[in-house]
Design a protein around this motif. Structure first.
Motif, short mmCIF file in Angstrom:
data_model
loop_
_atom_site.label_atom_id
_atom_site.label_comp_id
_atom_site.label_asym_id
_atom_site.label_seq_id
_atom_site.Cartn_x
_atom_site.Cartn_y
_atom_site.Cartn_z
N LEU A 123 0.82 -1.21 0.00
CA LEU A 123 0.00 0.00 0.00
C LEU A 123 0.85 1.26 0.00
N ARG A 124 1.94 1.24 0.71
CA ARG A 124 2.84 2.40 0.74
C ARG A 124 3.37 2.70 -0.67
N ALA A 125 3.54 1.64 -1.47
CA ALA A 125 4.08 1.81 -2.82
C ALA A 125 3.03 2.21 -3.84
N ARG A 126 1.73 2.07 -3.50
CA ARG A 126 0.65 2.38 -4.44
C ARG A 126 0.31 3.86 -4.35
N ALA A 166 -0.37 -2.42 13.03
CA ALA A 166 0.73 -2.90 12.18
C ALA A 166 0.53 -2.45 10.73
N LEU A 167 -0.69 -2.50 10.25
CA LEU A 167 -0.98 -2.05 8.89
C LEU A 167 -0.71 -0.56 8.75
N GLU A 168 -1.17 0.22 9.72
CA GLU A 168 -0.96 1.67 9.67
C GLU A 168 0.52 2.02 9.69
N LEU A 169 1.28 1.29 10.49
CA LEU A 169 2.72 1.55 10.58
C LEU A 169 3.40 1.31 9.24
N ARG A 170 3.07 0.18 8.61
CA ARG A 170 3.73 -0.18 7.36
C ARG A 170 3.21 0.63 6.16
N ALA A 171 1.89 0.91 6.15
CA ALA A 171 1.31 1.61 5.00
C ALA A 171 1.61 3.10 5.02
N GLY A 172 1.81 3.65 6.21
CA GLY A 172 2.12 5.07 6.32
C GLY A 172 0.89 5.93 6.51
#
Length: 371
Positions: A98-101, A121-127
């Motif tokens: 998601l961070r890359a999209r 965890a999702l929020e941390l990784r997705a930004g």
């Protein structure tokens, strides 16, 4: 017109078409993508039946994230999405994707199937660029209306459990245990081609039959008592759910009268089922019968529920439920009465909503059996 009909049919059939139906909902959700975390929803959308998976559906692509245990299974089962084998955890893989999209800013998800820790965890990784919104149970609502292939599987599952009951009823007698009878039912399901029971089989006898969801015990069946058998089978991923109540010995007139009341309530509920009717109206039809017969206080649960990949799906046939029934929904219809000290009686069938009304899928007789 013919072209439009063909397109509609293709959208409604098969995993690829189901993802297309989900994408149509993006606008209403104000989302650029949907993250599907509930495993039955993932199975519905792409065919994957493993125990670890997340499905990211975007406007023009979809990706199933799973782990190396399911490399070969995913290759065999998954239709449509690209399969990503996550090496360092699914949440991390999804978040990084998601961070890359760059074109994805709002992601719909199901708050009821994601823990607080997982969300963090999702929020941390997705930004912080990603905004998370509720999916409003969109996939569950899509699942409520079955296509032709789903209905065929459910018809087979309903016939299978009906045939299991027809066989098992022959061995019901004093001295057999509830656990032994439940084991015979579950063995019969597998022997006749089912993948397994839809849920833990219920066998409850005597006073315990008044427990609506009693688990079977080592208790032995005795003469002159009621026995409630609630059983289901899975065929190619889809469930059936059927209850029958029998009497060991010659039933007293009161028990026969109670059975007749429950059967009348079930028939009234079935008669109320048709497209456009509210789920609560079906429940009311069953309760009105029992109220007239002064038994309403003994009916302690809803009249039924949706059925499909899971044994409990939407809609719920309960008091005040506003969901409008649609053609293609599969429902259980299961009124009952439960009287402390005497026992319980429940009759349950699976039906599909058709334009002409409720059509039975289960085939076992509803005649009162004295064994």
């Amino acid at each position: 017109m013919a072209g439009k009909s063909a397109k509609k049919a293709s959208i409604r059939s098969g995993p690829d078409g189901r993802v297309g139906r989900l994408r149509i909902c993006f606008s209403a959700l104000a989302a650029d993508a949907v993250l599907v975390s509930h495993l039955p929803n993932i199975q519905y959308l792409c065919g994957f039946s493993g125990s670890a998976g997340l499905l990211l559906v975007e406007e023009s692509a979809s990706t199933l994230f799973t782990d190396s245990r399911y490399t070969f299974q995913a290759r065999e089962e998954v239709s449509g999405p690209r399969v990503h084998i996550a090496k360092h955890g699914l949440l991390r893989a999804v978040g990084e994707a998601l961070r890359a999209r760059r074109g994805v800013r709002r992601v719909a998800y199901s708050p009821g199937s994601v823990t607080v820790t997982q969300k963090q965890a999702l929020e941390l990784r997705a930004g912080s660029r990603i905004r998370w919104v509720s999916d409003g149970n969109t996939v569950e609502k899509l699942r409520a209306v079955k296509d032709a292939d789903e209905l065929q599987r459910m018809r087979e599952a309903a016939v299978l459990i009906s045939n299991v009951f027809k066989r098992v009823v022959r061995i019901i007698r004093p001295g057999i245990s509830e656990l032994g009878l439940a084991a015979e039912i579950e063995y019969g399901v597998r022997q006749m081609g089912g993948a397994g029971p839809s849920f833990e089989t219920i066998v409850a006898s005597g006073e315990r039959s008044a427990w609506a969801h009693a688990r079977p015990t080592a208790k032995l069946l005795r003469k002159s008592e009621l026995v409630v058998l609630d059983q289901g089978a899975i065929i190619r991923g889809y469930c059936s759910d059927m209850t029958r109540t029998v009497f060991v010995g010659k039933a007293p007139s009161k028990v026969r009268s109670l059975y007749g009341a429950v059967l009348e309530a079930q028939e009234a509920a079935k008669s109320a089922i048709r497209p456009g009717v509210k789920a609560g109206d079906v429940d009311r039809a069953a309760r009105n019968v029992l109220k007239r017969l002064k038994l309403a206080q003994y009916f302690t649960h809803s009249t039924g529920h949706g059925l499909g990949i899971e044994v409990h799906e939407i809609p719920r046939l309960g008091k005040g439920e506003e969901t409008v029934l649609c053609e293609g929904m599969v429902l259980t219809v299961e009124p009952g009465v439960y009287i402390e000290g005497l026992g319980g009686i429940r009759i349950e069938d699976d039906v599909v909503v058709r334009s002409e009304g409720a059509v039975d899928l289960t085939t076992a007789s509803r005649e009162f059996l004295e064994l």
